[in-house]
Design a protein around this motif. Structure first.
Motif, PDB file in Angstrom:
ATOM      1  N   TRP A 128     119.178  51.389 -52.438  1.00 29.15           N
ATOM      2  CA  TRP A 128     119.372  50.433 -53.352  1.00 29.15           C
ATOM      3  C   TRP A 128     119.387  51.039 -54.957  1.00 29.15           C
ATOM      4  CZ3 TRP A 128     116.532  45.155 -51.925  1.00 29.15           C
ATOM      5  CH2 TRP A 128     116.885  44.736 -50.649  1.00 29.15           C
ATOM      6  N   GLY A 129     118.452  52.201 -54.770  1.00 29.71           N
ATOM      7  CA  GLY A 129     118.069  52.747 -56.332  1.00 29.71           C
ATOM      8  C   GLY A 129     116.852  51.814 -56.896  1.00 29.71           C
ATOM      9  N   VAL A 130     116.851  52.288 -58.307  1.00 27.88           N
ATOM     10  CA  VAL A 130     115.834  51.661 -59.123  1.00 27.88           C
ATOM     11  C   VAL A 130     116.869  50.385 -59.539  1.00 27.88           C
ATOM     12  CG1 VAL A 130     114.563  51.830 -61.436  1.00 27.88           C
ATOM     13  CG2 VAL A 130     114.925  53.944 -59.854  1.00 27.88           C
ATOM     14  N   GLY A 131     115.887  49.121 -59.728  1.00 26.67           N
ATOM     15  CA  GLY A 131     116.339  47.976 -60.209  1.00 26.67           C
ATOM     16  C   GLY A 131     115.513  47.599 -61.713  1.00 26.67           C
ATOM     17  N   GLU A 132     116.289  46.671 -62.268  1.00 28.81           N
ATOM     18  CA  GLU A 132     115.579  46.034 -63.237  1.00 28.81           C
ATOM     19  C   GLU A 132     115.704  44.598 -63.301  1.00 28.81           C
ATOM     20  OE1 GLU A 132     115.902  46.169 -68.222  1.00 28.81           O
ATOM     21  OE2 GLU A 132     116.806  47.779 -67.105  1.00 28.81           O
ATOM     22  N   VAL A 133     114.720  43.748 -63.611  1.00 27.00           N
ATOM     23  CA  VAL A 133     114.594  42.425 -63.449  1.00 27.00           C
ATOM     24  C   VAL A 133     115.644  42.060 -64.929  1.00 27.00           C
ATOM     25  CG1 VAL A 133     113.198  40.277 -63.873  1.00 27.00           C
ATOM     26  CG2 VAL A 133     112.219  42.479 -62.445  1.00 27.00           C
ATOM     27  N   ILE A 134     116.477  41.134 -64.465  1.00 28.59           N
ATOM     28  CA  ILE A 134     117.459  40.593 -65.560  1.00 28.59           C
ATOM     29  C   ILE A 134     117.219  39.141 -65.675  1.00 28.59           C
ATOM     30  CG2 ILE A 134     119.012  42.595 -65.281  1.00 28.59           C
ATOM     31  CD1 ILE A 134     120.837  40.585 -63.429  1.00 28.59           C
ATOM     32  N   GLU A 135     116.523  38.232 -64.879  1.00 28.13           N
ATOM     33  CA  GLU A 135     116.391  37.177 -64.909  1.00 28.13           C
ATOM     34  C   GLU A 135     115.133  36.582 -64.195  1.00 28.13           C
ATOM     35  OE1 GLU A 135     118.793  32.701 -64.595  1.00 28.13           O
ATOM     36  OE2 GLU A 135     119.541  34.753 -63.512  1.00 28.13           O
ATOM     37  N   GLU A 136     114.343  35.821 -64.930  1.00 34.46           N
ATOM     38  CA  GLU A 136     113.190  35.096 -64.501  1.00 34.46           C
ATOM     39  C   GLU A 136     113.232  33.557 -64.555  1.00 34.46           C
ATOM     40  OE1 GLU A 136     108.387  35.238 -64.965  1.00 34.46           O
ATOM     41  OE2 GLU A 136     109.656  36.325 -66.691  1.00 34.46           O
ATOM     42  N   LYS A 137     112.971  32.870 -63.444  1.00 28.30           N
ATOM     43  CA  LYS A 137     113.043  31.291 -63.266  1.00 28.30           C
ATOM     44  C   LYS A 137     111.953  30.822 -62.822  1.00 28.30           C
ATOM     45  CE  LYS A 137     118.226  30.875 -62.948  1.00 28.30           C
ATOM     46  NZ  LYS A 137     119.209  29.962 -62.264  1.00 28.30           N
ATOM     47  N   ASN A 138     111.301  30.184 -63.449  1.00 27.11           N
ATOM     48  CA  ASN A 138     109.982  29.335 -63.078  1.00 27.11           C
ATOM     49  C   ASN A 138     109.816  27.874 -63.086  1.00 27.11           C
ATOM     50  OD1 ASN A 138     108.446  31.896 -63.073  1.00 27.11           O
ATOM     51  ND2 ASN A 138     108.577  31.769 -65.241  1.00 27.11           N
ATOM     52  N   SER A 139     109.579  27.378 -62.021  1.00 24.45           N
ATOM     53  CA  SER A 139     109.299  25.849 -61.984  1.00 24.45           C
ATOM     54  C   SER A 139     107.971  25.367 -62.363  1.00 24.45           C
ATOM     55  CB  SER A 139     109.818  25.476 -60.496  1.00 24.45           C
ATOM     56  OG  SER A 139     109.547  24.127 -60.339  1.00 24.45           O
ATOM     57  N   TYR A 140     107.805  24.664 -62.919  1.00 23.78           N
ATOM     58  CA  TYR A 140     106.476  24.245 -63.308  1.00 23.78           C
ATOM     59  C   TYR A 140     106.009  22.695 -62.474  1.00 23.78           C
ATOM     60  CZ  TYR A 140     106.518  27.439 -66.958  1.00 23.78           C
ATOM     61  OH  TYR A 140     106.820  28.538 -67.607  1.00 23.78           O
ATOM     62  N   LEU A 141     106.888  22.309 -61.470  1.00 19.14           N
ATOM     63  CA  LEU A 141     106.499  21.264 -60.588  1.00 19.14           C
ATOM     64  C   LEU A 141     105.786  21.820 -59.340  1.00 19.14           C
ATOM     65  CD1 LEU A 141     110.053  19.480 -60.457  1.00 19.14           C
ATOM     66  CD2 LEU A 141     108.296  18.904 -61.679  1.00 19.14           C
ATOM     67  N   THR A 142     105.065  20.902 -59.028  1.00 14.83           N
ATOM     68  CA  THR A 142     104.126  21.334 -57.953  1.00 14.83           C
ATOM     69  C   THR A 142     105.005  21.649 -56.659  1.00 14.83           C
ATOM     70  OG1 THR A 142     102.328  19.835 -58.789  1.00 14.83           O
ATOM     71  CG2 THR A 142     102.232  20.467 -56.326  1.00 14.83           C
ATOM     72  N   GLY A 143     104.653  22.809 -56.168  1.00 17.99           N
ATOM     73  CA  GLY A 143     105.498  23.195 -55.000  1.00 17.99           C
ATOM     74  C   GLY A 143     106.959  23.845 -55.364  1.00 17.99           C
ATOM     75  N   GLY A 144     107.359  23.828 -56.686  1.00 18.77           N
ATOM     76  CA  GLY A 144     108.459  24.588 -57.025  1.00 18.77           C
ATOM     77  C   GLY A 144     108.489  26.040 -56.855  1.00 18.77           C
ATOM     78  N   LEU A 145     109.527  26.783 -56.738  1.00 18.79           N
ATOM     79  CA  LEU A 145     109.530  28.564 -56.866  1.00 18.79           C
ATOM     80  C   LEU A 145     109.489  28.954 -58.176  1.00 18.79           C
ATOM     81  CD1 LEU A 145     112.249  28.744 -53.673  1.00 18.79           C
ATOM     82  CD2 LEU A 145     109.664  28.977 -53.657  1.00 18.79           C
ATOM     83  N   CYS A 146     109.013  30.350 -58.111  1.00 21.43           N
ATOM     84  CA  CYS A 146     109.627  31.193 -59.133  1.00 21.43           C
ATOM     85  C   CYS A 146     110.252  32.222 -58.564  1.00 21.43           C
ATOM     86  CB  CYS A 146     108.150  31.706 -59.723  1.00 21.43           C
ATOM     87  SG  CYS A 146     106.911  30.435 -60.192  1.00 21.43           S
ATOM     88  N   LEU A 147     111.334  32.405 -59.335  1.00 16.36           N
ATOM     89  CA  LEU A 147     112.398  33.644 -58.712  1.00 16.36           C
ATOM     90  C   LEU A 147     112.626  34.511 -59.907  1.00 16.36           C
ATOM     91  CD1 LEU A 147     114.971  31.205 -57.163  1.00 16.36           C
ATOM     92  CD2 LEU A 147     113.201  32.333 -55.943  1.00 16.36           C
ATOM     93  N   VAL A 148     113.029  35.672 -59.432  1.00 11.26           N
ATOM     94  CA  VAL A 148     113.514  36.818 -60.215  1.00 11.26           C
ATOM     95  C   VAL A 148     114.876  37.111 -59.871  1.00 11.26           C
ATOM     96  CG1 VAL A 148     111.429  37.479 -61.257  1.00 11.26           C
ATOM     97  CG2 VAL A 148     112.248  38.589 -59.097  1.00 11.26           C
ATOM     98  N   ARG A 149     115.926  37.609 -60.608  1.00 13.61           N
ATOM     99  CA  ARG A 149     116.852  38.556 -60.106  1.00 13.61           C
ATOM    100  C   ARG A 149     116.875  39.923 -60.708  1.00 13.61           C
ATOM    101  NH1 ARG A 149     122.254  35.544 -61.982  1.00 13.61           N
ATOM    102  NH2 ARG A 149     121.903  37.197 -63.269  1.00 13.61           N
ATOM    103  N   ILE A 150     116.996  40.662 -59.658  1.00 15.86           N
ATOM    104  CA  ILE A 150     116.990  42.062 -60.119  1.00 15.86           C
ATOM    105  C   ILE A 150     118.033  42.815 -59.896  1.00 15.86           C
ATOM    106  CG2 ILE A 150     115.755  44.361 -59.470  1.00 15.86           C
ATOM    107  CD1 ILE A 150     113.495  42.576 -58.381  1.00 15.86           C
TER     108      ILE A 150
END
Length: 79
Positions: free
Chosen positions: A21-43
């Motif tokens: 895959w090579g080296v990756g860079e994080v281009i987006e970060e999404k955080n849920s502040y609701l209980t049980g919500g997901l935190c995601l990153v796009r690389i």
């Protein structure tokens, strides 16, 4: 309860099992502040594919546990 995030925008990473895959860079970060919500990153990896991962260290499927590792950039001038 606040999620413990692993990556932030601009971090450079690699995957332990998929070196092609090579080296990756994080281009987006999404955080849920609701209980049980997901935190995601796009690389965006060098192979041109964007991949999404869970970014919460408290989650068993966090990208760290799945093999994503930060690339530490070291400079002898920054000591």
């Amino acid at each position: 309860m606040r999620a413990r995030t692993y990556l932030k925008i601009g971090d450079r990473v690699r995957h332990l099992n998929y070196a092609y895959w090579g080296v990756g860079e994080v281009i987006e970060e999404k955080n849920s502040y609701l209980t049980g919500g997901l935190c995601l990153v796009r690389i965006l990896f060098e192979d041109g594919v964007e991949r999404s991962f869970i970014n919460n260290l408290d989650h068993e499927m966090c990208c760290y546990y799945m093999g994503i590792r930060l690339i530490e950039e070291f400079s002898i001038w920054e000591m």
